[in-house]
Design a protein around this motif. Sequence first.
Motif, PDB file in Angstrom:
ATOM      1  N   PHE A 239      51.536 115.203  35.850  1.00 28.99           N
ATOM      2  CA  PHE A 239      50.297 115.550  35.175  1.00 28.99           C
ATOM      3  C   PHE A 239      49.421 114.326  34.945  1.00 28.99           C
ATOM      4  O   PHE A 239      48.203 114.432  34.895  1.00 28.99           O
ATOM      5  CB  PHE A 239      50.593 116.271  33.847  1.00 28.99           C
ATOM      6  N   GLY A 240      50.056 113.159  34.813  1.00 31.60           N
ATOM      7  CA  GLY A 240      49.252 111.942  34.734  1.00 31.60           C
ATOM      8  C   GLY A 240      48.459 111.736  36.000  1.00 31.60           C
ATOM      9  O   GLY A 240      47.244 111.477  35.964  1.00 31.60           O
ATOM     10  N   VAL A 241      49.136 111.884  37.158  1.00 25.87           N
ATOM     11  CA  VAL A 241      48.452 111.733  38.448  1.00 25.87           C
ATOM     12  C   VAL A 241      47.417 112.840  38.634  1.00 25.87           C
ATOM     13  O   VAL A 241      46.288 112.599  39.071  1.00 25.87           O
ATOM     14  CB  VAL A 241      49.474 111.748  39.608  1.00 25.87           C
ATOM     15  N   THR A 242      47.799 114.082  38.304  1.00 24.06           N
ATOM     16  CA  THR A 242      46.888 115.218  38.479  1.00 24.06           C
ATOM     17  C   THR A 242      45.607 115.049  37.680  1.00 24.06           C
ATOM     18  O   THR A 242      44.501 115.223  38.197  1.00 24.06           O
ATOM     19  CB  THR A 242      47.582 116.527  38.069  1.00 24.06           C
ATOM     20  N   LEU A 243      45.750 114.683  36.408  1.00 25.98           N
ATOM     21  CA  LEU A 243      44.556 114.560  35.554  1.00 25.98           C
ATOM     22  C   LEU A 243      43.691 113.379  35.946  1.00 25.98           C
ATOM     23  O   LEU A 243      42.457 113.469  35.907  1.00 25.98           O
ATOM     24  CB  LEU A 243      44.975 114.456  34.083  1.00 25.98           C
ATOM     25  N   VAL A 244      44.305 112.257  36.325  1.00 27.28           N
ATOM     26  CA  VAL A 244      43.486 111.103  36.699  1.00 27.28           C
ATOM     27  C   VAL A 244      42.742 111.389  37.997  1.00 27.28           C
ATOM     28  O   VAL A 244      41.560 111.040  38.143  1.00 27.28           O
ATOM     29  CB  VAL A 244      44.335 109.815  36.811  1.00 27.28           C
ATOM     30  N   VAL A 245      43.387 112.076  38.942  1.00 28.05           N
ATOM     31  CA  VAL A 245      42.707 112.438  40.190  1.00 28.05           C
ATOM     32  C   VAL A 245      41.596 113.443  39.905  1.00 28.05           C
ATOM     33  O   VAL A 245      40.482 113.339  40.443  1.00 28.05           O
ATOM     34  CB  VAL A 245      43.710 113.018  41.209  1.00 28.05           C
ATOM     35  N   TYR A 246      41.866 114.413  39.042  1.00 30.12           N
ATOM     36  CA  TYR A 246      40.876 115.445  38.685  1.00 30.12           C
ATOM     37  C   TYR A 246      39.619 114.822  38.080  1.00 30.12           C
ATOM     38  O   TYR A 246      38.486 115.159  38.467  1.00 30.12           O
ATOM     39  CB  TYR A 246      41.521 116.422  37.704  1.00 30.12           C
ATOM     40  N   GLU A 247      39.798 113.899  37.147  1.00 31.16           N
ATOM     41  CA  GLU A 247      38.635 113.298  36.494  1.00 31.16           C
ATOM     42  C   GLU A 247      37.929 112.292  37.397  1.00 31.16           C
ATOM     43  O   GLU A 247      36.701 112.187  37.378  1.00 31.16           O
ATOM     44  CB  GLU A 247      39.052 112.658  35.171  1.00 31.16           C
ATOM     45  N   LEU A 248      38.706 111.558  38.203  1.00 28.71           N
ATOM     46  CA  LEU A 248      38.065 110.602  39.116  1.00 28.71           C
ATOM     47  C   LEU A 248      37.273 111.325  40.195  1.00 28.71           C
ATOM     48  O   LEU A 248      36.209 110.847  40.617  1.00 28.71           O
ATOM     49  CB  LEU A 248      39.119 109.698  39.756  1.00 28.71           C
ATOM     50  N   LEU A 249      37.749 112.489  40.636  1.00 24.91           N
ATOM     51  CA  LEU A 249      36.988 113.269  41.614  1.00 24.91           C
ATOM     52  C   LEU A 249      35.659 113.735  41.020  1.00 24.91           C
ATOM     53  O   LEU A 249      34.635 113.775  41.714  1.00 24.91           O
ATOM     54  CB  LEU A 249      37.808 114.481  42.072  1.00 24.91           C
ATOM     55  N   GLN A 250      35.661 114.063  39.737  1.00 28.27           N
ATOM     56  CA  GLN A 250      34.408 114.466  39.085  1.00 28.27           C
ATOM     57  C   GLN A 250      33.452 113.291  38.944  1.00 28.27           C
ATOM     58  O   GLN A 250      32.233 113.476  38.911  1.00 28.27           O
ATOM     59  CB  GLN A 250      34.706 115.083  37.713  1.00 28.27           C
ATOM     60  N   ARG A 251      34.001 112.080  38.842  1.00 26.70           N
ATOM     61  CA  ARG A 251      33.143 110.896  38.795  1.00 26.70           C
ATOM     62  C   ARG A 251      32.616 110.557  40.187  1.00 26.70           C
ATOM     63  O   ARG A 251      31.454 110.167  40.336  1.00 26.70           O
ATOM     64  CB  ARG A 251      33.922 109.701  38.246  1.00 26.70           C
ATOM     65  N   LEU A 252      33.465 110.713  41.204  1.00 23.76           N
ATOM     66  CA  LEU A 252      33.060 110.360  42.561  1.00 23.76           C
ATOM     67  C   LEU A 252      32.098 111.383  43.153  1.00 23.76           C
ATOM     68  O   LEU A 252      31.235 111.040  43.962  1.00 23.76           O
ATOM     69  CB  LEU A 252      34.298 110.239  43.461  1.00 23.76           C
ATOM     70  N   PHE A 253      32.267 112.646  42.764  1.00 20.80           N
ATOM     71  CA  PHE A 253      31.415 113.717  43.292  1.00 20.80           C
ATOM     72  C   PHE A 253      30.758 114.474  42.136  1.00 20.80           C
ATOM     73  O   PHE A 253      31.048 115.652  41.900  1.00 20.80           O
ATOM     74  CB  PHE A 253      32.246 114.675  44.153  1.00 20.80           C
ATOM     75  N   PRO A 254      29.877 113.787  41.381  1.00 22.45           N
ATOM     76  CA  PRO A 254      29.246 114.433  40.221  1.00 22.45           C
ATOM     77  C   PRO A 254      28.233 115.482  40.645  1.00 22.45           C
ATOM     78  O   PRO A 254      27.399 115.253  41.520  1.00 22.45           O
ATOM     79  CB  PRO A 254      28.560 113.258  39.508  1.00 22.45           C
ATOM     80  N   VAL A 255      28.339 116.657  40.052  1.00 24.91           N
ATOM     81  CA  VAL A 255      27.383 117.736  40.296  1.00 24.91           C
ATOM     82  C   VAL A 255      26.953 118.276  38.937  1.00 24.91           C
ATOM     83  O   VAL A 255      27.800 118.544  38.081  1.00 24.91           O
ATOM     84  CB  VAL A 255      28.003 118.875  41.138  1.00 24.91           C
ATOM     85  N   ASP A 256      25.648 118.416  38.737  1.00 23.00           N
ATOM     86  CA  ASP A 256      25.132 118.858  37.442  1.00 23.00           C
ATOM     87  C   ASP A 256      24.979 120.373  37.422  1.00 23.00           C
ATOM     88  O   ASP A 256      24.136 120.933  38.118  1.00 23.00           O
ATOM     89  CB  ASP A 256      23.781 118.184  37.164  1.00 23.00           C
ATOM     90  N   PHE A 257      25.817 121.033  36.593  1.00 22.94           N
ATOM     91  CA  PHE A 257      25.703 122.464  36.391  1.00 22.94           C
ATOM     92  C   PHE A 257      25.207 122.770  34.972  1.00 22.94           C
ATOM     93  O   PHE A 257      25.251 123.908  34.532  1.00 22.94           O
ATOM     94  CB  PHE A 257      27.056 123.148  36.618  1.00 22.94           C
ATOM     95  N   GLY A 258      24.753 121.732  34.267  1.00 26.80           N
ATOM     96  CA  GLY A 258      24.313 121.922  32.887  1.00 26.80           C
ATOM     97  C   GLY A 258      25.461 122.106  31.928  1.00 26.80           C
ATOM     98  O   GLY A 258      25.277 122.572  30.808  1.00 26.80           O
ATOM     99  N   GLY A 259      26.673 121.738  32.343  1.00 27.91           N
ATOM    100  CA  GLY A 259      27.846 121.920  31.500  1.00 27.91           C
ATOM    101  C   GLY A 259      28.380 120.619  30.964  1.00 27.91           C
ATOM    102  O   GLY A 259      27.692 119.604  30.951  1.00 27.91           O
TER     103      GLY A 259
END
Length: 700
Positions: A627-647
Motif C-alpha cells: 500500500f505504500g507503493v500503491t499510494l505513492v504511485v497513485y499520488e505521483l501519477l496525479q502530479r505527473l498527469f494533472p487534470v482539472d475536474f474542479g475537484g
Amino acid sequence: MVSKIWPNKFKAQCESRSEPTSTQWIKRADTERLREIFMKYASVEVKGEKYMSYSDFIRKYLGMLPEENHNEETLRLLGNVVDTTKDGKISFTEFQAFEALLSLPDAMYELAFQLFDTNGTGAVSYDEFEQVLSHTTLHQYIPFDFKTDFVNLHFGRDKRREVSYAEFTQILHDFHEEHALQAFRRFDVDHTGFITPLQFYDILTSLKSHLLTPAVKENVVAVTCRAKGSKVAGSDKAHKVSFPYFTAFISLLNNMELVKKVYLVTTGGNKKATLTKEELLHECQYYTQLTPLEVDILFQLVDVLGQQGRVSWKELDALAPLDIEKMPFSQQSIKGSSKDRTGIRMTAETMATRGRTMEVLESVYRFTLGSLAGAVGAATVYPIDLVKTRMQNQRSGSYVGELMYKNSWDCAKKVVRFEGFRGLYRGLIPQLMGVAPEKAIKLTTNDFVRDKFTNKEGEISLIGEIIAGGCGGASQVMFTNPMEIVKIRLQVAGEIASATRPSAIHIIRDLGLFGLYKGARACFLRDIPFSAIYFPTYAHTKKSLADSNGYNAPYTLLLAGAIAGCPAAYLATPADVIKTRLQVEARKGQSTYNGVIDCARKVFREEGGKAFFKGGPARVFRSSPQFGVTLVVYELLQRLFPVDFGGRRPEGSAHKATIEDLQPANPDHIGGYKLALATFSGIESKFGLCLPKHSIPQAT
C-alpha cells in the motif's frame, strides 16, 4: 549597483551572488522574443534607434497608471527605475537588464532601491530619500519628520552621507517603524504615553495598511477597547492604547508568519489542532521575537473572531498579513509559495458547482490511475503474499501431520528450492488482472466519499474519514473475492507434488460463478476494517510528515503508506485467516467449514486463539509496503498527469511555483517580466511605498 553603465555592473553583480553565468543571464528570456516585444511598444526613435518612453513602458507595457489624469511625478519615478542612464527614455539594453533584475531573489528590495536612487549613482543620498518619501501618500497624510536622530544617524548630521544597497534595505525596514513612532507622538499631545483606539486605528490604516487583513482591520478598535489594563490611570471611562501595547500589536503583525511556524512546530504540523494560550506561550519561550504581551494580543484577536481561549490554523490564517493563499497569484509567485500546477484551489465550493459529468470524468481518471498504481504495488510484494497465504493455510491440529513450514522465512526458502524462483510468483497473472480494478475502485470510492464529507474549509472529520475508508473497502470485494480465491488456490497448489497443476482457467471453471464468491462475508469482514483503519491513518501520517508548506516528497508518501499499513494489516488478520480457510479446497484429513462462524469455532477449538494471527507478520510485511507503493504511485501519477475536474487534489501534492508556471495577464510579459506587476505591487504591500495614483493591475 546602479550606475551609468548599470547593465554591465548588474551582470557582474549577478555572478557575484552565485546567480546564473553571463550566458544564462542573457538568456533569462529569449533575446529575440524580448526584442520583438520591445519594438512593439517602443514609440521613440533617435538617430535610427528605437526607445520606449516612460509612458510606453509603465502604462502600455506594464498596464500601470491607466488613468488619463495620472500623476506625472509618479510616472517619472517609476520610469526612472528602468532608465539607468536617466536620459528620459528606455533602450533595449535597459529593458533587457531590468528583465533580469526581476528574476533575482531580492528583486523587491532591488526595485525599491532603484526607485530611491533617482540619479543612478549606485547609492541613495538624503535628498533622494526625502524626495521619494515626500511624494508618497502616507507622508502626505501623516508627515514624516526628517529632522530627527533617525535621519542623522543614517545620513549624518550634515546629511551628506550616501548609503549603499545593503544599508538601504535596513533603513527602509527601520523607516516604517520610526514613522509609526512619530505618529504615536503626534497623537499623544499630552505626553501621557497613551492614545485613543480610534487614533491607533488611524495610524494602522495609514502607515501599516500592508499588515492588515480584513479580520484585523475590522476588529482593531474592538480589541483595543476590550484589552485589559489599557485604561489611563485615574480614568474609569475611556480606554486607551499604551505605547507598549502599540509596539507589541505592530510587532505581532510583523511576526505572524513566525507565529504560524511556532504553531506548526507545537502541533506537529497538524493544522486541525487548537492551542491554548499556555501551550503557545510555552513554545514561544524559545523564540525571543515573540513576547507574552504579543501572545496576549493574539488571543484577544482570536477571542473577537469567536474562538474563545484557543487558536487554530484558521484564525492564524485570517490574521497573517502575508498569507500566501489570499494573495493575488502574481504575488504568490514571488513569495515562492506552494500552489497547484493548475493554479486552482480545490474547495468544497468549487466542487459543489461542477456537474455530474465532471464528477464521472474525475472518477474515471482516478480509476485509471488507481489501476496502474494497484498493479505496481501488487507486483512489488507478490512473493510476500504467497508466503503469507501458505502460512495461513497450514493446519496445526493433532491429526493433520507434520508441519510443512517452520516460519515465513522457511516457507520462502522451500518454495524457491522445490518450485524455483518463479514459484514465488505463482498466480501473479490473475492477481494483476484482478488487483487493478480492485485497488482502483477502492481508491476511487474512498476519494469520492471523502469529497462528500469535506466541508467548505477543505476539512473532514475523523468519522468521515473512517466511513470513506470503510466504503472503499466494501466496494472492492466484488473484484477481490474472485481474484483471491483463484490466486490462493494457485499459490497452495505448489505444495502438492503432482505432475499437473491446475491453471487459473481450470479453477474458475471448477468453481463456477457463485463459487468465485465463496468466503465473501469474510472478505467483507477483512476489507472494511482494513480500509477504515488504513486511509485515516495514512491521511494523518502523511500530513505529519509534510514540510512546513504542507508539501509531501515522494519518500514521505511511501513512508506514510507503509506506516499506515502496519496496524491495518495486522488487526484484520483474523478475518483474513478465516477467508483463506474458506476459499482453499480442503485436503484429505483436514477440517471443512460451513461459513464464517463455523470456521472461527473450529479454528479456535482445534488450533487455539493464536491461529487467528497466523501469517500476521507476513501480512504486515506484504500489505505495508504494497500500500505504500500503491499510494505513492497513485499520488505521483496525479502530479505527473494533472487534470482539472474542479475537484479535490491530494493533500500535500503542492508544487513550488516557478517563473515558468506563471500565467501573466499580458502574454508579452515573459521571463522576469512575468513578475513585474507582482514586484511593483510588492514594494507597496511589503514596504508601504504607495505613490499617488499608483494602480497595480492584478494578474490572472
